[in-house]
Design a protein around this motif. Sequence first.
Motif, short mmCIF file in Angstrom:
data_model
loop_
_atom_site.label_atom_id
_atom_site.label_comp_id
_atom_site.label_asym_id
_atom_site.label_seq_id
_atom_site.Cartn_x
_atom_site.Cartn_y
_atom_site.Cartn_z
N ARG A 174 -7.22 0.69 1.54
CA ARG A 174 -7.25 -0.74 1.94
C ARG A 174 -6.39 -1.02 3.17
O ARG A 174 -6.38 -2.15 3.66
CB ARG A 174 -6.73 -1.59 0.76
N ASN A 175 -5.66 -0.01 3.66
CA ASN A 175 -4.68 -0.25 4.72
C ASN A 175 -5.30 -0.04 6.11
O ASN A 175 -5.04 0.95 6.80
CB ASN A 175 -3.47 0.66 4.50
N ALA A 176 -6.11 -1.01 6.52
CA ALA A 176 -6.86 -0.88 7.79
C ALA A 176 -5.93 -0.79 8.99
O ALA A 176 -6.20 -0.05 9.95
CB ALA A 176 -7.82 -2.05 7.93
N ALA A 177 -4.82 -1.53 8.98
CA ALA A 177 -3.91 -1.52 10.13
C ALA A 177 -3.32 -0.12 10.32
O ALA A 177 -3.23 0.39 11.45
CB ALA A 177 -2.79 -2.54 9.93
N SER A 178 -2.97 0.53 9.21
CA SER A 178 -2.38 1.86 9.32
C SER A 178 -3.40 2.88 9.84
O SER A 178 -3.07 3.73 10.67
CB SER A 178 -1.84 2.29 7.95
N MET A 179 -4.64 2.77 9.37
CA MET A 179 -5.67 3.69 9.86
C MET A 179 -5.89 3.49 11.36
O MET A 179 -6.07 4.44 12.12
CB MET A 179 -6.97 3.49 9.08
N ARG A 180 -5.85 2.24 11.78
CA ARG A 180 -6.03 1.94 13.22
C ARG A 180 -4.89 2.56 14.04
O ARG A 180 -5.13 3.10 15.12
CB ARG A 180 -6.09 0.42 13.42
N PHE A 222 0.83 -1.22 0.00
CA PHE A 222 0.00 0.00 0.00
C PHE A 222 0.86 1.26 0.00
O PHE A 222 0.37 2.35 0.32
CB PHE A 222 -0.91 0.01 1.23
N CYS A 223 2.15 1.12 -0.30
CA CYS A 223 3.07 2.27 -0.20
C CYS A 223 3.92 2.38 -1.46
O CYS A 223 5.12 2.66 -1.38
CB CYS A 223 3.95 2.15 1.03
N GLN A 230 -4.45 8.78 -6.35
CA GLN A 230 -5.81 8.39 -5.95
C GLN A 230 -6.28 9.21 -4.74
O GLN A 230 -5.48 9.83 -4.05
CB GLN A 230 -5.87 6.89 -5.62
N ASP A 231 -7.61 9.18 -4.54
CA ASP A 231 -8.16 9.78 -3.32
C ASP A 231 -7.86 8.84 -2.15
O ASP A 231 -8.09 7.63 -2.25
CB ASP A 231 -9.68 9.95 -3.44
N GLU A 232 -7.35 9.40 -1.06
CA GLU A 232 -6.99 8.56 0.09
C GLU A 232 -7.53 9.17 1.38
O GLU A 232 -7.59 10.40 1.51
CB GLU A 232 -5.46 8.44 0.21
N PRO A 233 -7.90 8.34 2.35
CA PRO A 233 -8.25 8.86 3.67
C PRO A 233 -7.08 9.69 4.21
O PRO A 233 -5.93 9.26 4.14
CB PRO A 233 -8.44 7.60 4.52
#
Length: 166
Positions: free
Chosen positions: A131-137, A34-35, A157-160
Amino acid sequence: MMVMETNRLALRLLNMGDIDDMMQVWGDNDVMEFCGGAGTVDQELRSLRFYIDMYESSGISPFAVVQKDSGELIGVCGFNPPNNGCDAELMYHLKKAHWGKGYATEAASACVAYALKHPKIRILGASVDPRNAASMRVLEKLGFDYVGLQFFAPTGQDEPYYMMHC
Ligand SMILES: CC(C)(COP(=O)(O)OP(=O)(O)OC[C@H]1O[C@@H](n2cnc3c(N)ncnc32)[C@H](O)[C@@H]1OP(=O)(O)O)[C@@H](O)C(=O)NCCC(=O)NCCS
């Protein structure tokens, strides 16, 4: 040179001799999924040079994250250059063998404390692949505020997007 210390980790300046360990991070397709994807040795030697120079000119950069018990370099955590209106962007990349043990949150907490003391960092930002749920957490655990979706030029892309006022 050591910059910060936590219970289990030492954060020190990167040097060119870190390339073998960093290839297990930046050269690993799973870690970099994701990076922007895995890089070659030549690309990551250039990344190390870039970050060493960045620290010398600004006092911010990613730091090597070292497990104190073993002395192993397990990844990097620290700051990328500003994006989307922030003064620095928080980042963390760990070797896969060390995921799921709380190390990213531990290292990043020390980096947030570093940012709070740095005179040029007023707003700390973080873009995350959706898609990177661990990073958001990790960002939620650190107390970052969710801003919304924002266009992130490096990935196109659009990203959180998350922010913390320092
Ligand atoms: C993202 C990354 C740094 C997390 O490191 P870590 O040391 O495992 O993180 P922590 O253990 O501190 O915290 C991870 C949190 O995410 C949660 N988590 C992990 N996988 C998850 C998933 N698929 N969905 C939801 N939550 C998840 C964990 O349960 C934990 O939360 P908790 O403490 O509430 O249980 C690590 O996976 C990594 O290096 N990934 C590749 C690089 C990357 O994507 N970096 C971020 C972009 S800069």
